[in-house]
Motif scaffolding. Structure first.
Motif, PDB file in Angstrom:
ATOM      1  N   ASP A   1       0.412  -1.191  -0.059  1.00 43.32           N
ATOM      2  CA  ASP A   1      -0.097  -0.087   0.037  1.00 43.32           C
ATOM      3  C   ASP A   1       0.993   1.600   0.244  1.00 43.32           C
ATOM      4  O   ASP A   1       1.032   1.746  -0.849  1.00 43.32           O
ATOM      5  CB  ASP A   1      -0.407   0.266   1.294  1.00 43.32           C
ATOM      6  CG  ASP A   1      -2.070  -0.812   1.046  1.00 43.32           C
ATOM      7  OD1 ASP A   1      -1.078  -1.975   0.828  1.00 43.32           O
ATOM      8  OD2 ASP A   1      -2.689  -1.007   2.310  1.00 43.32           O
TER       9      ASP A   1
ATOM     10  N   GLU B   1      -5.130   8.559  -6.400  1.00 44.31           N
ATOM     11  CA  GLU B   1      -5.946   7.664  -7.578  1.00 44.31           C
ATOM     12  C   GLU B   1      -5.932   6.749  -7.858  1.00 44.31           C
ATOM     13  O   GLU B   1      -5.735   5.671  -8.434  1.00 44.31           O
ATOM     14  CB  GLU B   1      -6.162   8.804  -8.722  1.00 44.31           C
ATOM     15  CG  GLU B   1      -7.204   9.788  -8.317  1.00 44.31           C
ATOM     16  CD  GLU B   1      -7.337  11.198  -9.243  1.00 44.31           C
ATOM     17  OE1 GLU B   1      -6.527  10.778 -10.273  1.00 44.31           O
ATOM     18  OE2 GLU B   1      -8.009  11.820  -8.848  1.00 44.31           O
ATOM     19  N   PHE B   2      -4.315   6.532  -8.134  1.00 46.57           N
ATOM     20  CA  PHE B   2      -3.254   5.608  -8.673  1.00 46.57           C
ATOM     21  C   PHE B   2      -3.557   4.518  -6.939  1.00 46.57           C
ATOM     22  O   PHE B   2      -3.754   3.424  -7.823  1.00 46.57           O
ATOM     23  CB  PHE B   2      -1.807   6.076  -8.923  1.00 46.57           C
ATOM     24  CG  PHE B   2      -0.932   4.965  -9.125  1.00 46.57           C
ATOM     25  CD1 PHE B   2      -0.576   4.821 -10.472  1.00 46.57           C
ATOM     26  CD2 PHE B   2       0.088   4.323  -8.291  1.00 46.57           C
ATOM     27  CE1 PHE B   2       0.094   3.722 -11.145  1.00 46.57           C
ATOM     28  CE2 PHE B   2       0.479   3.059  -8.689  1.00 46.57           C
ATOM     29  CZ  PHE B   2       1.328   2.700 -10.060  1.00 46.57           C
TER      30      PHE B   2
ATOM     31  N   ILE C   1      -5.799   4.036  -5.643  1.00 45.51           N
ATOM     32  CA  ILE C   1      -6.668   3.523  -5.434  1.00 45.51           C
ATOM     33  C   ILE C   1      -6.980   2.513  -6.841  1.00 45.51           C
ATOM     34  O   ILE C   1      -7.914   1.235  -6.675  1.00 45.51           O
ATOM     35  CB  ILE C   1      -7.997   4.648  -5.956  1.00 45.51           C
ATOM     36  CG1 ILE C   1      -8.435   4.917  -4.171  1.00 45.51           C
ATOM     37  CG2 ILE C   1      -9.313   3.575  -6.607  1.00 45.51           C
ATOM     38  CD1 ILE C   1      -9.833   5.922  -4.595  1.00 45.51           C
ATOM     39  N   SER C   2      -6.832   2.068  -7.963  1.00 45.86           N
ATOM     40  CA  SER C   2      -6.624   1.733  -8.732  1.00 45.86           C
ATOM     41  C   SER C   2      -5.972   0.616  -8.987  1.00 45.86           C
ATOM     42  O   SER C   2      -5.779  -0.121  -9.901  1.00 45.86           O
ATOM     43  CB  SER C   2      -6.381   2.460 -10.146  1.00 45.86           C
ATOM     44  OG  SER C   2      -5.162   3.101 -10.498  1.00 45.86           O
ATOM     45  N   THR C   3      -4.765   0.931  -8.247  1.00 45.43           N
ATOM     46  CA  THR C   3      -3.870  -0.830  -7.280  1.00 45.43           C
ATOM     47  C   THR C   3      -4.516  -1.456  -6.095  1.00 45.43           C
ATOM     48  O   THR C   3      -4.397  -2.415  -5.776  1.00 45.43           O
ATOM     49  CB  THR C   3      -2.473  -0.414  -6.843  1.00 45.43           C
ATOM     50  OG1 THR C   3      -2.462   0.854  -7.680  1.00 45.43           O
ATOM     51  CG2 THR C   3      -1.669  -1.218  -6.981  1.00 45.43           C
ATOM     52  N   GLY C   4      -6.052  -0.265  -5.817  1.00 41.32           N
ATOM     53  CA  GLY C   4      -6.514  -1.799  -4.322  1.00 41.32           C
ATOM     54  C   GLY C   4      -6.171  -1.714  -3.661  1.00 41.32           C
ATOM     55  O   GLY C   4      -6.351  -1.790  -2.877  1.00 41.32           O
ATOM     56  N   VAL C   5      -5.925   0.123  -3.561  1.00 43.85           N
ATOM     57  CA  VAL C   5      -5.307   0.399  -1.603  1.00 43.85           C
ATOM     58  C   VAL C   5      -6.716   1.611  -1.737  1.00 43.85           C
ATOM     59  O   VAL C   5      -7.198   2.258  -2.699  1.00 43.85           O
ATOM     60  CB  VAL C   5      -4.587   0.786  -2.294  1.00 43.85           C
ATOM     61  CG1 VAL C   5      -3.874   1.627  -0.180  1.00 43.85           C
ATOM     62  CG2 VAL C   5      -3.228   0.003  -2.398  1.00 43.85           C
ATOM     63  N   ASN C   6      -7.431   1.585  -0.109  1.00 45.91           N
ATOM     64  CA  ASN C   6      -8.560   2.899   0.371  1.00 45.91           C
ATOM     65  C   ASN C   6      -7.293   3.775   1.144  1.00 45.91           C
ATOM     66  O   ASN C   6      -6.814   2.847   2.453  1.00 45.91           O
ATOM     67  CB  ASN C   6      -9.034   1.755   1.244  1.00 45.91           C
ATOM     68  CG  ASN C   6     -10.600   2.939   1.489  1.00 45.91           C
ATOM     69  OD1 ASN C   6     -10.040   4.339   2.105  1.00 45.91           O
ATOM     70  ND2 ASN C   6     -11.020   3.167   2.326  1.00 45.91           N
TER      71      ASN C   6
ATOM     72  N   ASN D   1     -14.673   3.420 -11.341  1.00 51.31           N
ATOM     73  CA  ASN D   1     -13.686   2.885 -10.464  1.00 51.31           C
ATOM     74  C   ASN D   1     -13.475   3.786  -9.017  1.00 51.31           C
ATOM     75  O   ASN D   1     -12.967   3.133  -8.262  1.00 51.31           O
ATOM     76  CB  ASN D   1     -12.117   3.556 -11.073  1.00 51.31           C
ATOM     77  CG  ASN D   1     -10.954   2.706 -10.402  1.00 51.31           C
ATOM     78  OD1 ASN D   1     -11.573   1.534 -10.617  1.00 51.31           O
ATOM     79  ND2 ASN D   1     -10.008   3.268 -10.096  1.00 51.31           N
TER      80      ASN D   1
ATOM     81  N   PRO E   1     -11.871  -1.163  -2.487  1.00 49.84           N
ATOM     82  CA  PRO E   1     -10.759  -1.397  -3.719  1.00 49.84           C
ATOM     83  C   PRO E   1     -10.455  -2.612  -3.803  1.00 49.84           C
ATOM     84  O   PRO E   1     -10.164  -2.501  -5.354  1.00 49.84           O
ATOM     85  CB  PRO E   1     -10.300   0.529  -3.326  1.00 49.84           C
ATOM     86  CG  PRO E   1     -10.864   0.354  -1.970  1.00 49.84           C
ATOM     87  CD  PRO E   1     -12.025   0.086  -1.456  1.00 49.84           C
ATOM     88  N   LEU E   2      -9.853  -2.996  -3.220  1.00 50.62           N
ATOM     89  CA  LEU E   2      -9.039  -4.024  -3.676  1.00 50.62           C
ATOM     90  C   LEU E   2     -10.460  -4.888  -4.248  1.00 50.62           C
ATOM     91  O   LEU E   2      -9.488  -5.351  -5.155  1.00 50.62           O
ATOM     92  CB  LEU E   2      -9.270  -5.235  -2.074  1.00 50.62           C
ATOM     93  CG  LEU E   2      -7.951  -6.546  -2.354  1.00 50.62           C
ATOM     94  CD1 LEU E   2      -6.722  -5.948  -3.476  1.00 50.62           C
ATOM     95  CD2 LEU E   2      -7.748  -7.258  -1.229  1.00 50.62           C
TER      96      LEU E   2
ATOM     97  N   SER F   1     -10.079  -3.780  -8.085  1.00 49.63           N
ATOM     98  CA  SER F   1      -9.337  -3.182  -9.172  1.00 49.63           C
ATOM     99  C   SER F   1      -8.962  -5.143  -9.316  1.00 49.63           C
ATOM    100  O   SER F   1      -7.664  -4.767 -10.462  1.00 49.63           O
ATOM    101  CB  SER F   1      -7.394  -3.283  -7.721  1.00 49.63           C
ATOM    102  OG  SER F   1      -7.977  -4.142  -6.979  1.00 49.63           O
TER     103      SER F   1
ATOM    104  N   ARG G   1      -0.406  -6.138  -6.983  1.00 48.93           N
ATOM    105  CA  ARG G   1      -0.852  -6.158  -6.118  1.00 48.93           C
ATOM    106  C   ARG G   1      -2.057  -6.730  -6.120  1.00 48.93           C
ATOM    107  O   ARG G   1      -2.482  -7.456  -4.613  1.00 48.93           O
ATOM    108  CB  ARG G   1      -0.323  -4.680  -5.430  1.00 48.93           C
ATOM    109  CG  ARG G   1      -0.371  -4.413  -4.163  1.00 48.93           C
ATOM    110  CD  ARG G   1      -1.569  -3.535  -3.249  1.00 48.93           C
ATOM    111  NE  ARG G   1      -2.368  -4.209  -2.161  1.00 48.93           N
ATOM    112  CZ  ARG G   1      -2.789  -3.480  -1.867  1.00 48.93           C
ATOM    113  NH1 ARG G   1      -4.566  -3.668  -2.808  1.00 48.93           N
ATOM    114  NH2 ARG G   1      -3.904  -3.236  -0.794  1.00 48.93           N
TER     115      ARG G   1
ATOM    116  N   LYS H   1       1.403  -0.641 -16.350  1.00 47.07           N
ATOM    117  CA  LYS H   1       1.252  -1.130 -14.785  1.00 47.07           C
ATOM    118  C   LYS H   1      -0.449  -1.996 -14.994  1.00 47.07           C
ATOM    119  O   LYS H   1      -0.898  -3.039 -14.363  1.00 47.07           O
ATOM    120  CB  LYS H   1       1.600  -0.197 -13.788  1.00 47.07           C
ATOM    121  CG  LYS H   1       0.919  -0.474 -12.438  1.00 47.07           C
ATOM    122  CD  LYS H   1      -0.359   0.329 -12.670  1.00 47.07           C
ATOM    123  CE  LYS H   1      -1.170   0.063 -10.860  1.00 47.07           C
ATOM    124  NZ  LYS H   1      -2.723   0.233 -10.874  1.00 47.07           N
TER     125      LYS H   1
END
Lengths: 347, 263
Positions: A227, A237-238, A240-245, B51, B73-74, B77, B104, B151
């Motif tokens: 994270d 924003e990046f 979030i799109s990587t799955g982080v809150n 998103n 979010p997880l 994504s 990730r 990415k």
């Protein structure tokens, strides 16, 4: 396997090796430091034997090591590691390289608590050395509580955390200055001494408790490595799109690092520089990957702290220069040199 | 055709500014859809709502027939990857490690060999292999843009949301990156892309469908030659233009010198 993957593994191994070497140097430095002092000098082997209980050392030597130097060096290692990791975490989750563990106002809260105990004699515990510690810790927890409250606000930005931290620093600073204005000379000198930062205060049991607390919190810090990578390199924003809150992660990370800072600073007084410099020095060696940066910062922090403290104890012995001062005086120019001579930090 | 994304009555406001008004749209499997419109039309806002970077005021977003409003979010994504135009970075990281962040959502903590391989393949696919161990923050804007696209590809989502993926790229790389996005969407069994873009001719050449976003609503939706008409372009952009068929393959919009007065 792809040659790019191989190179990545190769790089990882090199970095691991460098961190390992730094770790070994730190261990040797610590052993050496334990042997050094105004009352009795021992070589590393003799020190090691006493620590491992292998040698029939004189009772005096054994006492000096166990009651004086071992707690002090252990405090340096744990304190340096905790502050460096706290700095690395805060820099990463706030996306700001200027941040140190002192930025959020935790330390100025601690200073305010110490001032209350020293100048007004107002403390949660009866007046003693521990009263100052307890007050410092309690007041820094109040700042942690403020951080938690901020984190519960919706859409609070990284910048807002920093600005609130700076505001807290100003407010506590003003109150401390007011108290200093009315304080006696003895109180003033005690307050000044507290703010220099020193490793000699906690005894062995206290240091052990601090160590358990800090070592207990470290794995949680490691858990957030990915994270932190996403947040530090790409922003919200990046992330979030990587799955982080981002909001939740940032709040949790700040609480953890503020806690680690509070635990150490309550016992040692104000030591801030190591939390700024150790993460940056580590980045020069292994980059910004938090899976490696957290352990590397911990080791670098420990190294810097032991180094500065030992220098402070031996340089003008028997006069001891407080570690906070030593760190800034020696570490500051070294840090500037590293930053300015490294291309990676120049724009 | 299988529907991958379904948006119904989407509304979003910045304060008093009602950016998206009851917007409806569908994206099919293996479809490349471009969104065009003037600055401030709400293209980026739409992508960010999808998103969940922005929370819509009203409306339903469903993907693979599942309501996305319950996704954290997880989990989101793993399905969707949003690619911003650019990212600011205060910290230095190897390009490989930035692209690795795409893995990730799929990993716990440890990197598996497959994850490394996916990153290496993606870097080769975008011809970025020479950049793999250069510092991300030392690259040029266009190079950085390609890296954050890489990415997203290594993230292996079902739906890509690209915000101006060609804005920082040179002429050749604009075509190359669109070709590669196109190939990805065509070949992979379940991928689609929604692209906010200003370059009408690139949109016309590579899109299955174009959405013309105007004043918070979709004015026209369809194949490039249906949407990119002289009338639509005049209405939305306020410019007169000529639309030609190029090589009998795709249409080109040529803007004429004289700019029509808007309103």
């Amino acid at each position: 396997m792809d040659s790019i993957s191989e190179k990545h593994i190769e790089n990882g191994k090199t970095q691991f090796l460098m961190v390992l070497i730094l770790g070994i140097i730190t261990i040797f430095l610590s052993l050496f430091a334990m042997g050094q002092g105004s009352s009795s000098n021992l070589d590393m082997m003799a020190t090691l034997k006493i620590i491992l209980g292998l040698d029939s050392a004189t009772e005096l030597q054994s006492d000096i090591i166990w009651k004086l130097r071992f707690p002090r060096i252990l405090m340096a290692i744990i304190g340096g590691a905790a502050l460096a990791v706290a700095g690395a975490l805060m820099q990463g989750c706030l996306g700001n390289p200027l941040v140190s563990p002192l930025t959020l106002g935790v330390a100025s809260g601690a200073a305010l608590g110490a001032a209350f105990a020293i100048v007004l004699g107002v403390s949660v515990l009866p007046y003693s050395h521990l009263a100052i510690v307890a007050n410092a810790f309690l007041f820094s927890l109040i700042v942690v509580a403020i951080i938690i409250q901020l984190g519960n606000l919706r859409s609070i930005s990284a910048e807002s955390y920093i600005l609130v931290g700076i505001a807290i620093t100003f407010i506590s600073g003003a109150i401390v200055s007011t108290m200093q204005y009315f304080a006696t000379d003895a109180q003033l000198s005690q307050l000044a001494h507290w703010s220099f930062g020193s490793l000699s205060r906690p005894d062995l049991i206290q240091v052990q408790l601090i160590s358990i607390a800090v070592l207990g919190l470290m794995p949680t810090a490691m858990k957030w490595s990915w994270d932190l990578n996403a947040l530090s390199v790409g922003g919200d924003e990046f992330a979030i799109s990587t799955g982080v809150n981002p909001a939740e992660t940032r709040r949790n990370i700040l609480i953890l690092s503020a806690l680690m800072t509070s635990i150490v600073i309550a016992f040692t007084g104000l030591i801030g520089f190591v939390g700024l410099a150790a993460p940056h020095m580590s980045r020069l060696i292994i980059g910004n990957d938090y899976r490696k940066l957290i352990p590397c910062s911990a080791i670098f922090g420990a190294f810097l702290m032991v180094f500065a403290d030992t220098l402070g104890r031996t340089l003008f012995a028997p006069i001891v220069i407080p570690v906070g001062i030593m760190l800034s005086i020696i570490g500051g120019p070294f840090f500037m040199y590293l930053l300015l001579s490294n291309r990676g930090f120049r724009r | 055709m299988t529907k991958i994304l379904e948006v119904r009555d989407l509304n979003f406001s910045w304060g008093d500014n009602h950016v998206l008004k009851n917007l409806n749209l569908d994206v099919q499997k293996n479809e490349l859809v471009s969104i065009i419109g003037i600055n401030g039309a709400g293209k980026s806002t739409l992508l960010k709502c999808l998103n969940r970077i922005l929370k819509p005021d009203l409306g339903k977003i469903r993907m693979w027939d599942k309501d996305l409003s319950n996704f954290d979010p997880l989990n989101l994504s793993k399905l969707i990857s949003y690619v911003p135009q650019s990212i600011r970075s205060n910290f230095s990281m190897d390009v490989f490690d930035v692209v690795l962040l795409g893995r990730r959502p799929h990993i716990n903590w440890r990197i598996a060999e497959d994850d490394r391989e996916k990153v290496s393949q993606t870097l080769r696919y975008l011809e970025l292999e020479d950049f793999a161990f250069r510092k991300f923050d030392r690259l040029s804007g266009g190079e950085r843009q390609q890296v954050i696209i890489a990415k997203a590809i290594s993230q292996d989502p079902d739906l890509f949301l690209f915000d101006e993926p060609t804005s920082d790229l040179d002429l050749r790389n604009q075509i190359e990156i669109m070709k590669k996005i196109r190939k990805l969407v065509e070949n992979d069994s379940s991928k689609s892309a929604l692209i906010a873009i200003h370059d009408i001719n690139i949109a016309a050449r590579f899109s299955d469908r174009i959405l013309l976003l105007h004043e918070g609503e979709i004015l026209a939706s369809g194949a490039p030659n249906e949407v990119l008409t002289v009338e639509n372009i005049a209405q939305v952009f306020g410019v007169t233009c000529d639309v030609q068929l190029w090589n009998g393959e795709y249409i080109r919009v040529i803007v004429e010198d004289e700019i029509k007065q808007t309103k």
